[in-house]
Scaffold this active site. Structure first.
Site, PDB file in Angstrom:
ATOM      1  N   ARG A  69      70.213  45.846  28.788  1.00  8.43           N
ATOM      2  CA  ARG A  69      69.107  45.177  28.586  1.00  8.43           C
ATOM      3  C   ARG A  69      69.060  44.191  27.830  1.00  8.43           C
ATOM      4  NH1 ARG A  69      65.613  47.573  26.203  1.00  8.43           N
ATOM      5  NH2 ARG A  69      66.738  49.408  25.392  1.00  8.43           N
ATOM      6  N   TYR A 198      72.000  44.626  36.170  1.00  9.61           N
ATOM      7  CA  TYR A 198      72.029  45.674  35.419  1.00  9.61           C
ATOM      8  C   TYR A 198      70.744  46.539  35.119  1.00  9.61           C
ATOM      9  CZ  TYR A 198      73.553  49.260  32.272  1.00  9.61           C
ATOM     10  OH  TYR A 198      74.054  50.270  31.582  1.00  9.61           O
ATOM     11  N   LYS A 207      61.820  50.439  33.545  1.00 12.81           N
ATOM     12  CA  LYS A 207      61.353  50.025  32.382  1.00 12.81           C
ATOM     13  C   LYS A 207      60.259  48.926  32.551  1.00 12.81           C
ATOM     14  CE  LYS A 207      63.434  52.942  29.915  1.00 12.81           C
ATOM     15  NZ  LYS A 207      64.705  52.879  29.254  1.00 12.81           N
ATOM     16  N   HIS A 227      58.034  56.479  26.568  1.00 14.69           N
ATOM     17  CA  HIS A 227      59.376  56.585  26.550  1.00 14.69           C
ATOM     18  C   HIS A 227      60.031  57.796  26.008  1.00 14.69           C
ATOM     19  CE1 HIS A 227      63.729  54.515  25.523  1.00 14.69           C
ATOM     20  NE2 HIS A 227      63.670  55.194  26.797  1.00 14.69           N
ATOM     21  N   SER A 249      66.215  54.250  22.934  1.00 14.36           N
ATOM     22  CA  SER A 249      67.487  54.173  23.777  1.00 14.36           C
ATOM     23  C   SER A 249      68.580  54.686  23.337  1.00 14.36           C
ATOM     24  CB  SER A 249      67.545  52.796  24.460  1.00 14.36           C
ATOM     25  OG  SER A 249      66.279  52.526  24.792  1.00 14.36           O
ATOM     26  N   CYS A 251      69.390  57.344  22.102  1.00 13.36           N
ATOM     27  CA  CYS A 251      69.187  58.424  20.937  1.00 13.36           C
ATOM     28  C   CYS A 251      69.107  59.686  21.169  1.00 13.36           C
ATOM     29  CB  CYS A 251      68.133  58.021  19.979  1.00 13.36           C
ATOM     30  SG  CYS A 251      68.446  56.404  19.238  1.00 13.36           S
ATOM     31  N   ASP A 278      63.575  60.465  30.257  1.00 10.00           N
ATOM     32  CA  ASP A 278      63.372  59.246  30.129  1.00 10.00           C
ATOM     33  C   ASP A 278      61.828  58.679  30.007  1.00 10.00           C
ATOM     34  OD1 ASP A 278      64.751  56.883  28.951  1.00 10.00           O
ATOM     35  OD2 ASP A 278      64.128  55.868  30.782  1.00 10.00           O
ATOM     36  N   ARG A 372      77.056  53.952  32.392  1.00 14.91           N
ATOM     37  CA  ARG A 372      75.863  55.016  32.943  1.00 14.91           C
ATOM     38  C   ARG A 372      76.080  55.502  34.042  1.00 14.91           C
ATOM     39  NH1 ARG A 372      70.568  54.827  29.675  1.00 14.91           N
ATOM     40  NH2 ARG A 372      71.095  53.323  28.002  1.00 14.91           N
TER      41      ARG A 372
END
Ligand code: GTP
Ligand code: SPV
Ligand code: MN
Length: 587
Positions: A69, A198, A207, A227, A249, A251, A278, A372
């Site tokens: 991002r 991406y 998001k 989130h 993110s 974590c 998420d 990912r």
């Protein structure tokens, strides 16, 4: 596929601007999606992996300048600058439309426009919301198929008359990072994204919609978009308690959401069920409790560090119908690899940049740190039986957390909801590879929503306080955790991963009124003996150390919080009061 004039007129208008060669409506049929992946393969965008070991799986590599991002190029385009707030980049919608309009002009010339109708949330649920993404990218189509409920059924969900859908326009364009823009227009229900291909920049349901636009909608409609992962913890009696957790993110949400209980709990019959990894949409249910729904249908998970021990269930989820992005291609057996998968990097391989790689080059990583997998939720061995329940699940606890090498203890509970909102609002964490920019820098990331709140963060805190008032004594309890404290050598002290269940157990017992606590200046903490360490090679003293609150570090923390709060023109008084109380308790 639809007679809805609002949809058709909008698409006509965009077509005039971007000038596509042709338009393909995505109906969601297996046939159509198979054809699109075959085209992608023929065009070299996707590489088909070993059909026996990884059936239906593909590898994709992005451009090297397009791997995460881009927060500095992400904008909230509210009409009034004050509605965007001090933590977001603001852009006047008129100017944003004009600048991006120039970039989008003829941007689809020679390209196909794919029309992707998608639904965030279960089909048929009154809580679900529809979006339509226009894109020139087959990769986006195939990822959206995994991540959302999409196609004809999403248009049926919208209906023939409704104007209530999020208008998403994406174009890969030239992937020019100087001309990359991710713009949200909350008042118009619109998202324009250009020059990236991406993840979070282009899978607009995730998001951009389910957090940025949805948080704004939630504020106006009395619910919350967060989130957060959602998991269910089942005890040997078969009762399931649900908790949500907001970590920034990369974590640990995906890992916590599908953890496998340590032996000591497994043998007693405890289980963990994953509802989401998420994003949570949270509403107050008819019973007055807070209920959570995962609006997504798949996982866009971090690959590095995922292995059979750290996250078996995530790894299993990627064994079929998965798209891998920016990982290593193992040429020996046409499978994939990434750092932390195992100790045997392939000797004959291609790295994420598409270059030959032999696993021995200690300096260069084979997979990008933000590589990912996009995997269907239904592949997950511990997917919750409630995953498709439109009512969602009732939430007993909300957990905040982040990467803090020192200050934050392993776990503490807030004194009440208001204090919990203060704890969430002052969260800080080390930055990760999920966003472009420096990694490992501590920054404030309130509720893990810093990059994702679609309006003024001060008003967002106000909304949290408001929700707490409505929930009253039915409000979930609020906790904070930190799996990432390090020793003098920089090693993580807490074992983490599945063993995080040991902390969840105290949390769930607290919610049930079954566990005691010590009062510290920062909140309620377990006695070190209350964290079960059976089967671990750490001692109660280590747990005591992990739970310690260093007054000096916390006074420095106070200064950091004050500096952060000073940014806000609109900060609820309640939070200033909580700050004063913390200062007093710290002495
Ligand atoms: P986003 O998808 O970016 O929102 O991230 P996420 O919060 O789902 O993060 P994820 O679970 O994918 O974890 C990211 C990284 O943190 C991985 O490399 C994990 O191996 C690592 N990680 C997760 N949980 C733990 C933990 O308990 N301890 C330690 N030390 N590392 C962890
Ligand atoms: C995150 O960065 O928090 C993610 C990945 O979950 S992305 O979809 O790229 O935002
Ligand atoms: Mn995320």
């Amino acid at each position: 596929m639809t007679q809805n004039k609002n949809v058709l007129n909008w698409i006509e208008k965009i077509k005039e601007l971007v000038n596509p060669d042709k338009v393909v409506w995505i109906d969601g049929s297996e046939e159509q999606l198979k054809a699109i992946s075959a085209e992608s393969e023929a065009a070299g965008e996707l590489h088909r992996l070993n059909e026996e070991l990884l059936p239906g799986c593909f590898l994709h590599r992005t451009k090297a300048n397009d791997v995460a991002r881009v927060e500095h190029r992400t904008f909230i385009c509210s009409r009034d600058k004050n509605d965007c707030g001090p933590t977001n980049n603001w852009w006047d919608p008129k100017e944003a439309y004009a600048t991006l309009g120039e970039l989008f002009k003829n941007s689809y010339a020679g390209r196909t426009m794919y029309v992707i109708p998608y639904c965030m949330g279960q089909i048929g649920s009154e809580f679900s919301k529809v979006g339509i993404e226009l894109t020139d990218s087959r990769y986006v189509v195939l990822n959206m198929d995994i991540m959302t409920r999409m196609g004809r059924k999403a248009l049926e969900q919208l209906g023939g008359e409704s104007d209530d859908f999020v208008r998403g326009l994406h174009c890969t364009a030239d992937i020019d990072e100087e001309k990359r823009y991710i713009c949200q227009f909350p008042e118009d229900n619109a998202i324009w994204s250009i020059n990236s291909a991406y993840g979070g920049n282009v899978l607009l349901g995730k998001k951009c919609f389910a957090l940025r636009i949805a948080s704004y909608q939630g504020k106006n409609e009395g619910w919350m978009a967060e989130h957060m992962l959602i998991l269910g913890l089942e005890n040997p009696q078969g009762e399931v308690n649900y908790v949500t957790a907001a970590f920034p993110s990369a974590c640990g949400k995906t890992n916590l959401a599908m953890l496998i209980p340590p032996e000591v709990y497994k043998k007693q019959g405890y289980k963990v069920w994953c509802v989401g990894d998420d994003i949570s949409w949270l509403r107050i249910g008819p019973d007055g409790r807070l209920w959570a729904v995962n609006p997504e249908n798949g996982f866009f998970g971090v690959a590095p560090g995922t292995n059979a021990k750290s996250n078996f269930n995530a790894l299993e989820s990627t064994k079929k119908d998965t798209i891998f992005t920016n990982v290593v291609l193992n040429l020996d057996n046409n499978t994939v690899w990434w750092e932390g998968l195992d100790k045997n990097p392939p000797k004959k391989a291609i790295d994420w940049l598409g270059q030959p790689w032999d696993g021995s080059t200690a300096s260069a990583k084979g997979a990008h740190p933000n590589s990912r997998f996009t995997a269907p939720a239904k592949n997950c061995p511990c997917i919750s039986p409630e995953f498709d329940n439109p009512a969602g699940v009732p939430v007993s606890a909300i957990i905040f957390g982040g990467r803090r090498a020192k200050t934050a203890p392993l776990v503490y509970q807030s004194f009440d909801w208001q204090h919990g909102v203060f704890v969430g609002s002052t969260m800080a964490s080390e930055t990760t590879a999920a966003a472009a920019g420096a990694v490992g820098v501590v920054r404030r990331d309130p509720m893990a929503m810093l990059p994702f709140c679609g309006y003024h963060m001060g008003d967002y805190f106000g909304h949290w306080l408001e929700m707490g008032k409505k929930l009253g004594d039915k409000a979930p309890k609020i906790f904070n955790v930190n799996w990432f404290r390090t020793d003098d050598k920089g090693n993580f002290i807490w074992p983490g991963f599945g063993d995080n269940m040991r902390v969840l157990m105290w949390i769930v017992d607290r919610c049930a009124g079954k566990a005691g606590a010590l009062e510290t200046p920062v909140g309620y903490e377990p006695e070190p003996e209350d964290i079960n360490i059976e089967g671990l090679d750490i001692t109660v003293d280590t747990v005591r150390d992990l739970l310690s609150v260093d007054p000096e570090l916390w006074r420095a923390e106070l200064a950091g919080i004050k500096e952060f709060y000073a940014k806000f023109d609109r900060l609820p008084e309640e939070l200033r009061a909580e700050l004063a109380k913390l200062e007093e308790r710290l002495g």
